[in-house]
Design a protein around this motif. Structure first.
Motif, PDB file in Angstrom:
ATOM      1  N   SER A  47     -66.962  32.723  17.809  1.00 35.95           N
ATOM      2  CA  SER A  47     -66.139  32.145  17.920  1.00 35.95           C
ATOM      3  C   SER A  47     -65.600  32.467  19.448  1.00 35.95           C
ATOM      4  O   SER A  47     -65.517  33.085  19.348  1.00 35.95           O
ATOM      5  N   PRO A  48     -65.235  30.667  20.116  1.00 38.25           N
ATOM      6  CA  PRO A  48     -65.076  31.059  21.668  1.00 38.25           C
ATOM      7  C   PRO A  48     -63.199  31.831  21.682  1.00 38.25           C
ATOM      8  O   PRO A  48     -63.617  32.198  23.450  1.00 38.25           O
ATOM      9  N   TYR A  49     -62.470  32.208  20.808  1.00 37.21           N
ATOM     10  CA  TYR A  49     -61.450  32.968  21.392  1.00 37.21           C
ATOM     11  C   TYR A  49     -61.640  33.987  21.792  1.00 37.21           C
ATOM     12  O   TYR A  49     -62.594  34.472  21.262  1.00 37.21           O
ATOM     13  N   LEU A  50     -60.915  34.800  22.351  1.00 40.47           N
ATOM     14  CA  LEU A  50     -61.173  35.606  23.359  1.00 40.47           C
ATOM     15  C   LEU A  50     -61.325  37.746  22.201  1.00 40.47           C
ATOM     16  O   LEU A  50     -62.042  37.973  22.451  1.00 40.47           O
ATOM     17  N   ARG A  51     -60.401  37.030  21.608  1.00 37.27           N
ATOM     18  CA  ARG A  51     -60.150  38.121  20.327  1.00 37.27           C
ATOM     19  C   ARG A  51     -61.559  38.022  19.740  1.00 37.27           C
ATOM     20  O   ARG A  51     -62.452  39.386  19.424  1.00 37.27           O
ATOM     21  N   ALA A  52     -63.009  36.810  19.675  1.00 33.98           N
ATOM     22  CA  ALA A  52     -63.955  36.853  18.950  1.00 33.98           C
ATOM     23  C   ALA A  52     -65.187  37.287  19.218  1.00 33.98           C
ATOM     24  O   ALA A  52     -65.948  38.749  19.269  1.00 33.98           O
TER      25      ALA A  52
END
Length: 181
Positions: A47-52
């Motif tokens: 996922s492009p989300y920072l946490r991923a």
């Protein structure tokens, strides 16, 4: 046989796309790196989300392979506004996969976009792929393969969590095993 490691991100500061990992989440990502280091992973999609991305970056650096981001792996949007009783509404979407709230997507829609990523991974030459996503989408994908992964199992997911999908190409048989809590 091909393997897909379906991974839920490590502990994060929040739910927004730019939420970073907590101090504990950074430690978890390092532990996850060691856990996955010898599993033959050849490709990473997150996922492009920072946490991923931050969850899998230590492994990618160790293996010296890039992290490919894919928006189809981002968390499912339940609704466009904050619901006070969001947990009850989420539970309803596990029972009715077509249920869709204002500005959100149904369970079926979210699952289908995630399945596109899995099918693309299966069509590639790599034998082992790590896919990093979020709890709700991960549970919808697991439900596709096991049919018994519902709201209650979603509630029991941990940060991080890892499921191994073994795909036997000769008969299209798929086994799903939780390999990390």
């Amino acid at each position: 046989m091909k393997r897909i490691y379906l991974i839920r991100h490590c502990q994060a500061e929040g739910q927004e796309p730019q939420a970073s990992l907590t101090t504990e989440g950074v430690r978890q990502a390092e532990e996850l790196r060691e856990f996955l280091a010898h599993r033959g992973i050849e490709r990473i999609v997150a996922s492009p989300y920072l946490r991923a991305v931050s969850t899998i970056r230590p492994l990618a650096e160790l293996l010296q392979i890039p992290v490919h981001t894919d928006a189809r792996l981002q968390e499912r949007v339940l609704c466009s506004y904050n619901m006070i009783d969001w947990l009850d509404h989420l539970k309803e979407t596990f029972a009715d996969t077509e249920l869709k709230y204002e500005g959100g997507e149904s369970s079926r829609e979210a699952k289908n976009r995630g399945l596109e990523v899995i099918h693309e991974a299966l069509g590639r030459a790599e034998r082992s792929t790590a896919i990093v996503t979020h709890g709700n989408l991960m549970s919808l994908l697991l439900n596709h393969f096991t049919h018994d992964f519902g709201f209650e199992k979603w509630e029991r997911l941990s940060n991080p969590d890892v499921y191994e999908l073994q795909i036997f190409e000769e008969n299209d048989n798929i086994t799903v095993t939780r390999i990390r809590m």
